[in-house]
Scaffold this motif. Structure first.
Motif, PDB file in Angstrom:
ATOM      1  N   LYS A   1       3.936   0.893 -13.964  1.00  0.00           N
ATOM      2  CA  LYS A   1       2.735   1.176 -13.177  1.00  0.00           C
ATOM      3  C   LYS A   1       2.994   1.160 -11.674  1.00  0.00           C
ATOM      4  N   SER A   2       4.145   0.656 -11.256  1.00  0.00           N
ATOM      5  CA  SER A   2       4.469   0.576  -9.832  1.00  0.00           C
ATOM      6  C   SER A   2       5.055   1.870  -9.278  1.00  0.00           C
ATOM      7  N   VAL A   3       5.528   2.731 -10.161  1.00  0.00           N
ATOM      8  CA  VAL A   3       6.210   3.956  -9.729  1.00  0.00           C
ATOM      9  C   VAL A   3       5.292   5.155  -9.947  1.00  0.00           C
ATOM     10  N   ALA A   4       5.007   5.846  -8.849  1.00  0.00           N
ATOM     11  CA  ALA A   4       4.058   6.966  -8.884  1.00  0.00           C
ATOM     12  C   ALA A   4       4.630   8.208  -9.550  1.00  0.00           C
ATOM     13  N   MET A   5       5.954   8.393  -9.497  1.00  0.00           N
ATOM     14  CA  MET A   5       6.544   9.631 -10.023  1.00  0.00           C
ATOM     15  C   MET A   5       8.022   9.413 -10.318  1.00  0.00           C
ATOM     16  N   VAL A   6       8.487  10.051 -11.394  1.00  0.00           N
ATOM     17  CA  VAL A   6       9.906  10.035 -11.754  1.00  0.00           C
ATOM     18  C   VAL A   6      10.383  11.474 -11.867  1.00  0.00           C
ATOM     19  N   VAL A   7      11.457  11.780 -11.163  1.00  0.00           N
ATOM     20  CA  VAL A   7      12.120  13.078 -11.284  1.00  0.00           C
ATOM     21  C   VAL A   7      13.520  12.802 -11.804  1.00  0.00           C
TER      22      VAL A   7
ATOM     23  N   GLY B   1       0.782  -1.228   0.000  1.00  0.00           N
ATOM     24  CA  GLY B   1       0.000   0.000   0.000  1.00  0.00           C
ATOM     25  C   GLY B   1       0.814   1.278   0.000  1.00  0.00           C
ATOM     26  N   GLY B   2       2.135   1.164  -0.076  1.00  0.00           N
ATOM     27  CA  GLY B   2       2.991   2.339  -0.129  1.00  0.00           C
ATOM     28  C   GLY B   2       3.158   2.829  -1.558  1.00  0.00           C
ATOM     29  N   LYS B   3       3.861   3.934  -1.677  1.00  0.00           N
ATOM     30  CA  LYS B   3       4.152   4.508  -2.991  1.00  0.00           C
ATOM     31  C   LYS B   3       5.651   4.409  -3.248  1.00  0.00           C
ATOM     32  N   ALA B   4       6.000   4.307  -4.521  1.00  0.00           N
ATOM     33  CA  ALA B   4       7.401   4.316  -4.931  1.00  0.00           C
ATOM     34  C   ALA B   4       7.600   5.454  -5.922  1.00  0.00           C
ATOM     35  N   ALA B   5       8.756   6.089  -5.834  1.00  0.00           N
ATOM     36  CA  ALA B   5       9.126   7.160  -6.757  1.00  0.00           C
ATOM     37  C   ALA B   5      10.608   7.013  -7.073  1.00  0.00           C
ATOM     38  N   ILE B   6      11.029   7.654  -8.147  1.00  0.00           N
ATOM     39  CA  ILE B   6      12.438   7.644  -8.553  1.00  0.00           C
ATOM     40  C   ILE B   6      12.940   9.081  -8.590  1.00  0.00           C
ATOM     41  N   CYS B   7      14.105   9.317  -7.981  1.00  0.00           N
ATOM     42  CA  CYS B   7      14.797  10.603  -8.063  1.00  0.00           C
ATOM     43  C   CYS B   7      16.185  10.294  -8.612  1.00  0.00           C
TER      44      CYS B   7
END
Length: 184
Positions: A121-127, A96-102
């Motif tokens: 689809k597993s990663v909510a945001m990419v910076v 239930g957590g979110k994943a993002a890439i920086c």
């Protein structure tokens, strides 16, 4: 450890290893900068890129980004994956957590890698490099993710492989762990 609300991952060196010809890219960028009237005799890529970004016109900056992509994109099919980091990313999302890439790589490169590994689809945001004005170790990318995903720094964790990652996380008030800790 309880699953954080948000786990921010570095990309190259954490999720995968991107075999880019960094020397060739630096030489190509030096030539490109010369063509733009920006004289440099050397290029410490991540250290100098912020200054270079400010010196180029918007059109020239877009061309520089395409040049970087021209070196990063061909490396995507040869990336070596960190299976344990990817498993942790999937476990966070499943809980239930979110994943993002920086990342200091181009956003399009990261998205290509995520697509290759079935993580899009597993990663909510990419910076990426082209998403912020200041790169890691500056916390701008981490802060952008926290703000846009509406997660407090105390509810986030950053997983990376470098001092740049650790400094960016800590400067943003986010806990940091080295990818080797996850990858055991």
């Amino acid at each position: 450890m309880a699953t954080p609300v948000l786990v921010i991952f570095d990309f190259d060196g954490t999720i995968a290893t991107l075999p880019v010809d960094w020397y060739g890219l630096k030489q190509r960028l030096l030539w490109f900068l010369h063509e733009q009237g920006v004289e440099r005799t050397s290029l410490t890529f991540w250290k100098d890129i912020e200054q270079i970004k400010r010196q180029l016109s918007p059109a020239a900056l877009e061309e520089a980004y395409r040049c970087i992509e021209g070196y990063e994109h061909p490396a995507v099919p040869q990336m070596e994956v960190n299976e344990k980091a990817i498993k942790y990313l999937k476990d966070v999302v499943a809980a239930g957590g979110k994943a993002a890439i920086c990342s200091n790589n181009m956003t399009s490169t990261v998205r290509m890698g995520l697509e290759r590994f079935g993580l899009k689809k597993s990663v909510a945001m990419v910076v990426g490099l082209d998403s912020v004005g200041r790169l890691k170790p500056h916390p701008e990318g981490v802060l952008k993710i926290l703000r846009e995903l509406r997660v407090s720094a105390s509810d986030a964790l950053f997983i990376g492989d470098s001092g740049f990652d650790e400094e960016a996380a800590r400067s943003a008030g986010v806990r940091f762990i080295h990818v080797d800790t996850v990858a055991r």
